[in-house]
Motif scaffolding. Structure first.
Motif, short mmCIF file in Angstrom:
data_model
loop_
_atom_site.label_atom_id
_atom_site.label_comp_id
_atom_site.label_asym_id
_atom_site.label_seq_id
_atom_site.Cartn_x
_atom_site.Cartn_y
_atom_site.Cartn_z
N ASP A 79 0.81 -1.21 0.00
CA ASP A 79 0.00 0.00 0.00
C ASP A 79 0.84 1.26 0.00
O ASP A 79 0.32 2.37 0.12
CB ASP A 79 -0.96 0.00 1.20
CG ASP A 79 -0.23 -0.15 2.53
OD1 ASP A 79 1.02 -0.08 2.55
OD2 ASP A 79 -0.91 -0.34 3.56
N TRP A 101 -12.88 -7.67 7.67
CA TRP A 101 -11.95 -7.05 6.71
C TRP A 101 -12.60 -5.84 6.03
O TRP A 101 -11.96 -4.81 5.82
CB TRP A 101 -11.48 -8.06 5.68
CG TRP A 101 -10.48 -7.46 4.74
CD1 TRP A 101 -10.63 -7.18 3.42
CD2 TRP A 101 -9.15 -7.03 5.08
NE1 TRP A 101 -9.50 -6.60 2.90
CE2 TRP A 101 -8.57 -6.50 3.90
CE3 TRP A 101 -8.40 -7.03 6.26
CZ2 TRP A 101 -7.28 -5.98 3.88
CZ3 TRP A 101 -7.12 -6.53 6.24
CH2 TRP A 101 -6.58 -6.00 5.05
N GLN A 102 -13.87 -5.95 5.71
CA GLN A 102 -14.57 -4.80 5.13
C GLN A 102 -14.61 -3.64 6.12
O GLN A 102 -14.47 -2.47 5.73
CB GLN A 102 -15.98 -5.21 4.70
CG GLN A 102 -15.97 -6.18 3.52
CD GLN A 102 -17.34 -6.76 3.23
OE1 GLN A 102 -18.12 -7.04 4.14
NE2 GLN A 102 -17.63 -6.96 1.94
N GLU A 117 -11.31 -1.86 5.96
CA GLU A 117 -11.24 -0.91 4.85
C GLU A 117 -11.91 0.40 5.23
O GLU A 117 -11.42 1.49 4.89
CB GLU A 117 -11.88 -1.51 3.61
CG GLU A 117 -11.13 -2.72 3.07
CD GLU A 117 -11.76 -3.30 1.82
OE1 GLU A 117 -11.26 -3.01 0.72
OE2 GLU A 117 -12.76 -4.04 1.95
N ARG A 163 -9.49 2.38 7.51
CA ARG A 163 -8.42 3.06 6.77
C ARG A 163 -8.97 4.30 6.07
O ARG A 163 -8.34 5.37 6.07
CB ARG A 163 -7.77 2.11 5.77
CG ARG A 163 -6.56 2.73 5.07
CD ARG A 163 -5.83 1.75 4.21
NE ARG A 163 -6.65 1.29 3.09
CZ ARG A 163 -6.20 0.47 2.13
NH1 ARG A 163 -4.96 0.00 2.19
NH2 ARG A 163 -7.00 0.10 1.15
N GLY A 223 -11.65 -6.15 -2.88
CA GLY A 223 -11.22 -4.87 -2.32
C GLY A 223 -9.73 -4.85 -2.05
O GLY A 223 -8.93 -5.35 -2.84
N ALA A 224 -9.37 -4.30 -0.90
CA ALA A 224 -7.97 -4.19 -0.53
C ALA A 224 -7.37 -5.57 -0.23
O ALA A 224 -8.05 -6.47 0.26
CB ALA A 224 -7.83 -3.30 0.71
#
Length: 275
Positions: free
Chosen positions: A11, A122-123, A126, A129, A155-156
Motif C-alpha cells: 500500500d 476485513w470490510q 477498509e 483506513r 477490495g484491498a
C-alpha cells in the motif's frame, strides 16, 4: 543511531523490517521495556488489545519525545470484536489506550474460522483506513485459504500477514501465498521462545561470526526478507536483538538453518483457534 532496514508495503507504507514486540509483557512493565527499545533505536512497536499492555506502550511513546511520524505502531483486533460494525469501536478503544489519533498498521489478530466473520471484519478494516484511524491494514495468522477469501472480496489486499515463523516452523506454504499476493510476511515468536537457540547450525554460525544464537536467528529472518519483532524486557538483550546488521550469514549457513524446519509450533494452529 542504527539505520534500520525498511520494507515498502504493497500500500506504499514504509515499515521498519526489525521491530519490537510486547507479547506477554505485563502493562506495568511495558512502559519501561518500550522506553528501552526506543532508546536502543527501535522505531516499530507491535502490540495488541489482548496483550493488555496498550496503556503501557502508549505511556512510553508519549514519554519518548520521538516525533509521531518517526514511529510505526501496530495493534490488533481481538476475535471478540470481529464484525464490520464492531471493528471501529475496538480500534477507537485501542487508540485511547495508546494515546494516539491513529495507528500505522491494524491487524485482524486471528481469522477464527469457526465464527466465519473475518470477511465482514476485513470490510470494516477498509472503512477504518478510509476514516484515517489506521494508515495500513493487514492480518495475522491467516492461512492461504483465508487469504484467498479476503482477496476474493475484490477490495484491498492485506499489506502484512503476521504469522508464527522461526527455523523450527517455517510456514513455507503461507509464506509462498503471501509472496504471490504481494503481502509482507511478519514473524511472531521469531526465536521459537528460545527452542532453536541450541541447534547446531545456529550455535556454529554464532561462533563463526562472534554473535549470539539469537542474533543469528534474527539475521536469518532478515536475510529471508521477513519483518521480525523480537521481544525482551532486558535492556541489554533488547539492544542486542537490534545489533544484527553488521554481519551476513553465508548461503551454507542459511541452508543449514533452513533444514531445521520440523513443523514445531509454539502457539495454536490458525485453522483450529477460535478464541
Amino acid at each position: 543511531m542504527t539505520t534500520l532496514p525498511t520494507l515498502t508495503l504493497r500500500d506504499g507504507l514504509t515499515m521498519p523490517q526489525l521491530g519490537f514486540g510486547v507479547f506477554q509483557v505485563p502493562d506495568d512493565q511495558a512502559q519501561q521495556a518500550v522506553e528501552s527499545a526506543l532508546e536502543a533505536g527501535y522505531r516499530s512497536i507491535d502490540t495488541a488489545m489482548i496483550y493488555g499492555n496498550e496503556h503501557g506502550v502508549g505511556r512510553a511513546l508519549a514519554a519518548s519525545g520521538i516525533a509521531r511520524e518517526d514511529l510505526f505502531v501496530t495493534t490488533k483486533l481481538w476475535i471478540d470484536d470481529h464484525g464490520r460494525g464492531a471493528a471501529r469501536p475496538a480500534l477507537e478503544a485501542s487508540l485511547e489506550r495508546l494515546g494516539l489519533a491513529s495507528v500505522d498498521l491494524y491487524l485482524i489478530h486471528w481469522p477464527a474460522p469457526a465464527t466465519d466473520v473475518y470477511l465482514q471484519t476485513w470490510q470494516g478494516f477498509e472503512d477504518l483506513r478510509a476514516a484515517g484511524l489506521t494508515r495500513g491494514i493487514g492480518v495475522s495468522n491467516f492461512l492461504p485459504e483465508h487469504l484467498d477469501r479476503v482477496v476474493g472480496l475484490g477490495g484491498a489486499v492485506p499489506a502484512v500477514n503476521q504469522i508464527e515463523l522461526h527455523p523450527a516452523l517455517q510456514n513455507r506454504e503461507t509464506v509462498a501465498a503471501n509472496a504471490a499476493l504481494g503481502i509482507a510476511t511478519e514473524a511472531w515468536s521469531p526465536l521459537a521462545q528460545g527452542a532453536v537457540l541450541g541447534e547446531a547450525p545456529v550455535v556454529e554460525a554464532a561462533a563463526a561470526h562472534g554473535v549470539s544464537a539469537a542474533q543469528v536467528v534474527l539475521r536469518w529472518h532478515l536475510q529471508h526478507g521477513n519483518i521480525v519483532i523480537p521481544k525482551s524486557v532486558t535492556p541489554a538483550r533488547i539492544a542486542a536483538n537490534l545489533d544484527v546488521l553488521d554481519f551476513t550469514l553465508s548461503e551454507a549457513e542459511m541452508a543449514a538453518i533452513d533444514a531445521l524446519d520440523r513443523g514445531q509450533r509454539t502457539g495454536p494452529h490458525p485453522a483450529e483457534f477460535n478464541g
